[in-house]
Design a protein around this motif. Structure first.
Motif, PDB file in Angstrom:
ATOM      1  N   PRO A 117       0.830  -1.202   0.000  1.00  0.00           N
ATOM      2  CA  PRO A 117       0.000   0.000   0.000  1.00  0.00           C
ATOM      3  C   PRO A 117       0.867   1.257   0.000  1.00  0.00           C
ATOM      4  O   PRO A 117       1.889   1.331   0.677  1.00  0.00           O
ATOM      5  N   VAL A 118       0.444   2.227  -0.794  1.00  0.00           N
ATOM      6  CA  VAL A 118       1.057   3.553  -0.784  1.00  0.00           C
ATOM      7  C   VAL A 118      -0.097   4.563  -0.808  1.00  0.00           C
ATOM      8  O   VAL A 118      -0.839   4.629  -1.792  1.00  0.00           O
ATOM      9  N   SER A 119      -0.215   5.312   0.260  1.00  0.00           N
ATOM     10  CA  SER A 119      -1.358   6.222   0.427  1.00  0.00           C
ATOM     11  C   SER A 119      -2.642   5.400   0.296  1.00  0.00           C
ATOM     12  O   SER A 119      -2.806   4.418   0.985  1.00  0.00           O
ATOM     13  N   ARG A 120      -3.499   5.795  -0.627  1.00  0.00           N
ATOM     14  CA  ARG A 120      -4.778   5.100  -0.790  1.00  0.00           C
ATOM     15  C   ARG A 120      -4.719   3.992  -1.833  1.00  0.00           C
ATOM     16  O   ARG A 120      -5.741   3.374  -2.131  1.00  0.00           O
ATOM     17  N   TYR A 121      -3.541   3.777  -2.369  1.00  0.00           N
ATOM     18  CA  TYR A 121      -3.437   2.859  -3.482  1.00  0.00           C
ATOM     19  C   TYR A 121      -2.568   1.654  -3.141  1.00  0.00           C
ATOM     20  O   TYR A 121      -1.850   1.650  -2.154  1.00  0.00           O
ATOM     21  N   TYR A 122      -2.657   0.659  -4.012  1.00  0.00           N
ATOM     22  CA  TYR A 122      -1.825  -0.524  -3.871  1.00  0.00           C
ATOM     23  C   TYR A 122      -0.982  -0.692  -5.138  1.00  0.00           C
ATOM     24  O   TYR A 122      -1.473  -0.485  -6.245  1.00  0.00           O
ATOM     25  N   PHE A 123       0.262  -1.092  -4.937  1.00  0.00           N
ATOM     26  CA  PHE A 123       1.171  -1.283  -6.065  1.00  0.00           C
ATOM     27  C   PHE A 123       1.851  -2.635  -5.961  1.00  0.00           C
ATOM     28  O   PHE A 123       2.147  -3.131  -4.868  1.00  0.00           O
ATOM     29  N   TYR A 124       2.084  -3.202  -7.121  1.00  0.00           N
ATOM     30  CA  TYR A 124       2.769  -4.483  -7.211  1.00  0.00           C
ATOM     31  C   TYR A 124       4.211  -4.270  -7.632  1.00  0.00           C
ATOM     32  O   TYR A 124       4.540  -3.303  -8.321  1.00  0.00           O
ATOM     33  N   TYR A 125       5.069  -5.196  -7.277  1.00  0.00           N
ATOM     34  CA  TYR A 125       6.418  -5.250  -7.825  1.00  0.00           C
ATOM     35  C   TYR A 125       6.984  -6.641  -7.564  1.00  0.00           C
ATOM     36  O   TYR A 125       6.524  -7.351  -6.675  1.00  0.00           O
ATOM     37  N   MET A 126       7.983  -6.985  -8.356  1.00  0.00           N
ATOM     38  CA  MET A 126       8.721  -8.234  -8.145  1.00  0.00           C
ATOM     39  C   MET A 126       9.825  -7.925  -7.152  1.00  0.00           C
ATOM     40  O   MET A 126      10.746  -7.160  -7.470  1.00  0.00           O
ATOM     41  N   ASP A 127       9.735  -8.478  -5.962  1.00  0.00           N
ATOM     42  CA  ASP A 127      10.712  -8.080  -4.963  1.00  0.00           C
ATOM     43  C   ASP A 127      11.913  -9.016  -4.874  1.00  0.00           C
ATOM     44  O   ASP A 127      12.949  -8.632  -4.338  1.00  0.00           O
TER      45      ASP A 127
END
Lengths: 125, 107
Positions: free
Chosen positions: A104-114
């Protein structure tokens, strides 16, 4: 720190099934919000996303490969696997396993390959 | 599928140079884009997510920008350890799709 390691045969005959396993260390395949992913890169070509299997066991396959791909989760051995049937020379590639996560970042959600494995070369011949 | 077009495919630069790599999406993907670095024989590593947010531990000389269909990765002052291949990856829809990669070589 989570680490991934691919394993499996480096050489597969045409028409046979390619089977790869990714062993997870430093973490659990049952971790929340983890999408255990397979990616490949044929020689001289760009990366291609193959599939994921989530921590719940749900799956998502690339439509271009869907008829030939199966992924599975082995919680007892902390592994996940890929099977690709009826292989041809076009399936020759470096195969990577990776974990996609959501944050989560602020009100949003983000994906990434960690985290990614180092990759394993599979030749169909 | 969302097509990602990355340019250039390769570039030669010197230590200290400013380097810019671009990815263009075939349709709007908000800011659902990540940048990754790969060195020969090694696993790819994350650099940036959400188009512009640096992952922890990534040097501040790396930066990302863009939204919608146009995205940029900038290395403000190229260091010896930055010579590698960089690729973008869209995380907006499935199947996930990648840029073709940019190989950054020593001039």
């Amino acid at each position: 720190q989570v680490q991934l390691q691919e394993s499996g045969p480096g050489l597969v005959k045409p028409s046979e099934t390619l089977s790869l396993t990714c062993t997870v260390s430093g973490g659990s395949v049952s971790s929340d919000s983890s999408y255990w992913t397979w990616i490949r890169q044929p020689p001289g070509k760009e990366l291609e996303w193959i599939a994921y299997i989530s921590y719940t066991g749900s799956t998502n396959y690339n439509p271009s490969l869907k008829s030939r791909v199966t992924t599975s989760l082995d919680t007892s051995n902390n592994q996940f696997s890929l099977k690709l049937s009826s292989v041809t020379a076009a399936d020759t590639a470096v195969y990577y396993c990776a974990r996609e996560v959501i944050t989560p970042v602020s009100r949003y959600y983000f994906y990434y390959m960690d985290v990614w494995g180092k990759g394993t070369t599979v030749t169909v011949s | 599928d969302i097509q990602m077009t990355q340019s250039p495919s390769s570039l030669s630069a010197s230590v200290g140079d400013r380097v810019t790599i671009t990815c263009r999406a075939s349709q709007g993907i908000r800011n659902d884009l990540g940048w990754y670095q790969q060195k020969p024989g090694k696993a790819p590593e994350r650099l940036i997510f959400a188009a512009s947010i640096l992952h922890s531990g990534v040097p501040s000389r790396f930066s990302g920008s863009g939204s919608g269909t146009e995205f940029t990765l900038t290395i403000s002052s190229l260091q010896p350890e930055d010579f590698a291949t960089y690729f973008c990856l869209q995380h907006n829809g499935y199947p996930r799709t990648f840029g073709q990669g940019t190989k950054v070589e020593i001039k």
